[in-house]
Design an enzyme around this catalytic site. Structure first.
Site, PDB file in Angstrom:
ATOM      1  N   TYR A 105     -11.747  16.179   0.877  1.00  0.00           N
ATOM      2  CA  TYR A 105     -11.818  17.227   1.900  1.00  0.00           C
ATOM      3  C   TYR A 105     -11.944  18.618   1.294  1.00  0.00           C
ATOM      4  O   TYR A 105     -12.626  19.489   1.823  1.00  0.00           O
ATOM      5  CB  TYR A 105     -10.590  17.169   2.809  1.00  0.00           C
ATOM      6  CG  TYR A 105     -10.608  15.983   3.740  1.00  0.00           C
ATOM      7  CD1 TYR A 105      -9.676  14.975   3.632  1.00  0.00           C
ATOM      8  CD2 TYR A 105     -11.597  15.879   4.727  1.00  0.00           C
ATOM      9  CE1 TYR A 105      -9.705  13.875   4.478  1.00  0.00           C
ATOM     10  CE2 TYR A 105     -11.625  14.779   5.570  1.00  0.00           C
ATOM     11  CZ  TYR A 105     -10.686  13.785   5.440  1.00  0.00           C
ATOM     12  OH  TYR A 105     -10.722  12.702   6.277  1.00  0.00           O
ATOM     13  N   GLU A 201       6.440 -10.872  -7.251  1.00  0.00           N
ATOM     14  CA  GLU A 201       5.380 -10.573  -6.291  1.00  0.00           C
ATOM     15  C   GLU A 201       5.888 -10.221  -4.899  1.00  0.00           C
ATOM     16  O   GLU A 201       5.454  -9.239  -4.304  1.00  0.00           O
ATOM     17  CB  GLU A 201       4.399 -11.760  -6.188  1.00  0.00           C
ATOM     18  CG  GLU A 201       3.286 -11.532  -5.182  1.00  0.00           C
ATOM     19  CD  GLU A 201       2.308 -12.693  -5.047  1.00  0.00           C
ATOM     20  OE1 GLU A 201       2.366 -13.652  -5.851  1.00  0.00           O
ATOM     21  OE2 GLU A 201       1.464 -12.629  -4.128  1.00  0.00           O
ATOM     22  N   ASP A 253       3.664 -16.102  -6.549  1.00  0.00           N
ATOM     23  CA  ASP A 253       3.338 -17.342  -5.865  1.00  0.00           C
ATOM     24  C   ASP A 253       2.435 -18.189  -6.787  1.00  0.00           C
ATOM     25  O   ASP A 253       1.911 -17.696  -7.786  1.00  0.00           O
ATOM     26  CB  ASP A 253       2.559 -17.050  -4.566  1.00  0.00           C
ATOM     27  CG  ASP A 253       3.438 -16.411  -3.489  1.00  0.00           C
ATOM     28  OD1 ASP A 253       2.873 -15.790  -2.568  1.00  0.00           O
ATOM     29  OD2 ASP A 253       4.688 -16.530  -3.572  1.00  0.00           O
TER      30      ASP A 253
END
Lengths: 368, 368
Positions: A105, A201, A253
Site C-alpha cells: 500500500y 505439529e 501427524d
C-alpha cells in the site's frame, strides 16, 4: 551477555550498509554511463540444489538479471530504489517496521513505481534478501502469520520497543506458553535446563504434553509449530539448537504433508531456500508418527487419499527424504495405505503418549 | 477477589451435577420401564431466532428427540452415556482435559459405542452443551484453534495447573502480547486502566497499533482476533466488557466476510447459537473499514468478486445487519463495487491509522 541494544544497532547498521551498497552500485552504473542492472540467483525450482555440505536447500548457479535495458527491468529497478529508500529512512533510521501488505500500500505514493499487486511487492523483498544475504527481519519487515508458542525450562530476554522483558517459559507464562515474536533476533537466551526441544505439529498434542507435565519430567522445551512453521519459529529453533547445543526432535501427524513440516524445520523450504542457512536445523530428528508406529501401536487410521499417495511417491524422489530410513518408512506407508494423527495415541489413554510412546521412541533415538 | 481455586471447583461441581443429572434421567427412564430419550432444541438454521431481548442468536422452539426407540437413537444415547462417564471420571474428578479430537480416539475403547467419525463426536459434545446449558470448557474440553493475543493496560491472573500467574499485558509480555489460553474461565481480572477494547482482524494492524503506541496513548486493550475469532477470544472480550464495564469496538477489513467477524463478536455465530449468551458482546460497535471510509479516504481497493456480492446481498436480509446504518453501508458498497483492507491505510503513511483515522472515527462514535 552483550547489550541487546548493541545487537539491534549492529543489525540495523549491517542492513543499511548492504541496502545502500546496492543503491550505490546502481548509482555508479548511472554515473559510468552503464545500463543499471543487478544479478541474483534464479529462484525457481529447477535452480534448487541440495547442499551436501550444509544439508540444506540452496540456490544453484543459474542467475537472473534485472536490467534497465528492458522496460520491465527498468520498472523493477525503479521500485527497488523506492523500497531501499523507504527501508533505510522509514524503518532503519526510525526504528519502525511494516508488514509486506503495508509495503504494497505504501507504494501508492511512488507514482509510476507503484506495485501492481501484492506478490510483486513480496518478490521484491525476497530479491533484496537474496542480494543482501540478510533475512527481511533485518529490514524490519514483518510477516502476517504468527510464530509458534513455546513452553519449557528456558529463560529468555526479549527486547521490545517498551524495554526488555525477561520471561521464564514455564514460570512467567500462562498455560498457552510464550508467544514467539515476529523478530527472534531480539531474543537473548539467559539460561535453561533443557535436555532437548520437541517441536509439535498440533495444538492438541502441545496441550497434552503440557497437561501431562512432559516438559517438567523430561526437561523438554515444547514448541507448538501450528502446522507449517513460520520463519520466526524455524529461526528460533535453529538458534536454540546451535547457540545452546540443545538437540531438536519433531513430532507430527503420520502423513506426507506432516513429513514436509519436519523437512522444513530440518532442511529448509523451497520458497525460502536463500535463507536455509539461517532457518534450517539440519540436526533435527523425526520422532513420528512413523508408518512403523501405525503398525506397531495399531493406531486408529484413515485411508490414504490419492493426493496422499502422490505426495508420498513424490517424496521417494525428494533429496530431503533420500535416506534408507525414509525410503523404508514411505514404502511401508504405501503398502498399508493408511495415515494416522498424533492425537490417535489418545485411544490408548490420555497418558500413553507421555508414559510410553515418547519415552520409548526418544530412548531408541538416544535423546533421553 | 474470590480464591480462583474455589471458582474452578464450583465450575467442576456444576458440570458434574448437570452431567450426572442427565445420566440419572436416563437411568430413571430405564427403571420406570420407559424407553430412554432426551429432548433438545434442533440445531439447524431454520430453528435460529434473533432474540430482540438479548440481541443475540438463540435457538427457537423446535425440538429434536434422541430416543432409544430407534437403533440410531439408541446408539446416540449409548455414546452419550460413555461420554458422560469419561468426562466425570477422567476430566472432572482428575482435573484433566482433552481435545475434541482426542475424545474421538478415546471412543475406540467403547466397543460398539465407538464414534464412526470426528463430526459425530463433536455433535455429541454440542448436544451436551445444549442440554446442560454449559460451555464445553466446563467439561474441560479443549479446542484445536488458538485464542487470540492481547496487549494493553490490564493485569490478569491466570490459574494454571502449575499455579497462578499474574501477568500485566504490557509490562510482563513480549511484543506479541499475552496468549489467551484455551479456557478463559481460569482468568481473573486484577486491575486495568483501559478506556476501551479494540478487537482487530489482522496481525499486521495489531502490530501497527502496538508499534505506534496506540494502546498507551489511548489506554486501549488491543485484541488480535486472528480472523474468525475462537470461542475463548469471544468469551474473554465479553467478560471484560461486562465485568469491567469496558466498551468494545471491532476493526476489520472492509468486506462482507469481515463484517461477519464483527457480527460473531457482537451477536454470536450460527454454529454456537446455544452459547450466544456466554460469548456474544451485543454492546460491541463496528469501527471500520466502512464502505463510506473507502470513499472518504480514497483507499486502495480491490474489486468485489461475485461471492462478495452474494455475501453482501445475503447480509441485506440477515437480521444481524438489519439496521439503517448497515443497510446504507452495504448498499453503498454494492454501488462502488469495491472492498478495502484495513492495512490499506498504510498508503497514507505508517501513522495515519493511529493519528487520524482511528481518533476521528472513535471520537465520532463517542468512544474517546
Amino acid at each position: 551477555m552483550a547489550d541487546k541494544n548493541e545487537h539491534r544497532k549492529d543489525h540495523d547498521r549491517l542492513a543499511e550498509d548492504r541496502l545502500m551498497g546496492l543503491a550505490r552500485r546502481l548509482y555508479s552504473q548511472f554515473v559510468d554511463g552503464d545500463v543499471p542492472s543487478v544479478n541474483m540467483p534464479t529462484r525457481t525450482k529447477n535452480n534448487l540444489e541440495y547442499s551436501e555440505k550444509s544439508d540444506v536447500w540452496v540456490y544453484g548457479d543459474r542467475e537472473s538479471e534485472r536490467s534497465a535495458k528492458t522496460v520491465k527491468g527498468a520498472f523493477q529497478l525503479l521500485k527497488t530504489s523506492h523500497v531501499i529508500d523507504f527501508l533505510v529512512k522509514n524503518h532503519l533510521a526510525s526504528n519502525r517496521g511494516s508488514t509486506l501488505r503495508e509495503l504494497y500500500y505504501i507504494s501508492e505514493n511512488w507514482g509510476i513505481g507503484k506495485f501492481r499487486e501484492q506478490p510483486e511487492s513480496d518478490r521484491l523483498i525476497e530479491d533484496l534478501e537474496v542480494i543482501t544475504s540478510l533475512q527481511r527481519e533485518y529490514f524490519h519487515m514483518r510477516p502476517e502469520e504468527d510464530g509458534a508458542t513455546m513452553f519449557g525450562p528456558i529463560r529468555i530476554q526479549e527486547e521490545t520497543k517498551r524495554g526488555n522483558r525477561i520471561i521464564h517459559c514455564q514460570e512467567d507464562v500462562g498455560e498457552s506458553g510464550y508467544q514467539i515474536p515476529f523478530n527472534v533476533e531480539n531474543i537473548d537466551f539467559i539460561d535453561h535446563d533443557a535436555k532437548f526441544i520437541i517441536a509439535i505439529e498440533t495444538g492438541g498434542m502441545y496441550a497434552r504434553l503440557i497437561e501431562n507435565g512432559f516438559d517438567e519430567e523430561y526437561n523438554a522445551i515444547l514448541v507448538h509449530l501450528k502446522g507449517q512453521p513460520a520463519r520466526s519459529t524455524r529461526r528460533l529453533i535453529k538458534r536454540m539448537n546451535e547457540e545452546l547445543g540443545i538437540p531438536v526432535v519433531v513430532f507430527t501427524d503420520g502423513d506426507p504433508w506432516s513429513y514436509r513440516i519436519y523437512a522444513s524445520v530440518a532442511y529448509g523450504a523451497i520458497k525460502t531456500a536463500h535463507l536455509s542457512e539461517f532457518m534450517a536445523t539440519p540436526a533435527a530428528k523425526f520422532v513420528g508418527v512413523q508408518p512403523s508406529d501405525i503398525v506397531e501401536y495399531e493406531l486408529s487410521t484413515d485411508k490414504l487419499t490419492d493426493k496422499d499417495v502422490d505426495a508420498l511417491r513424490s517424496e521417494l524422489t525428494d533429496p530431503r527424504f533420500d535416506t534408507d530410513y525414509w525410503k523404508e518408512q514411505i514404502k511401508l506407508q504405501l503398502e498399508i495405505k493408511k495415515k494416522a494423527e498424533q492425537q490417535a495415541f489418545a485411544g490408548k489413554g490420555l497418558d500413553f503418549v507421555t508414559k510410553t510412546y515418547l519415552p520409548n521412541r526418544l530412548s531408541d533415538m538416544g535423546v533421553i
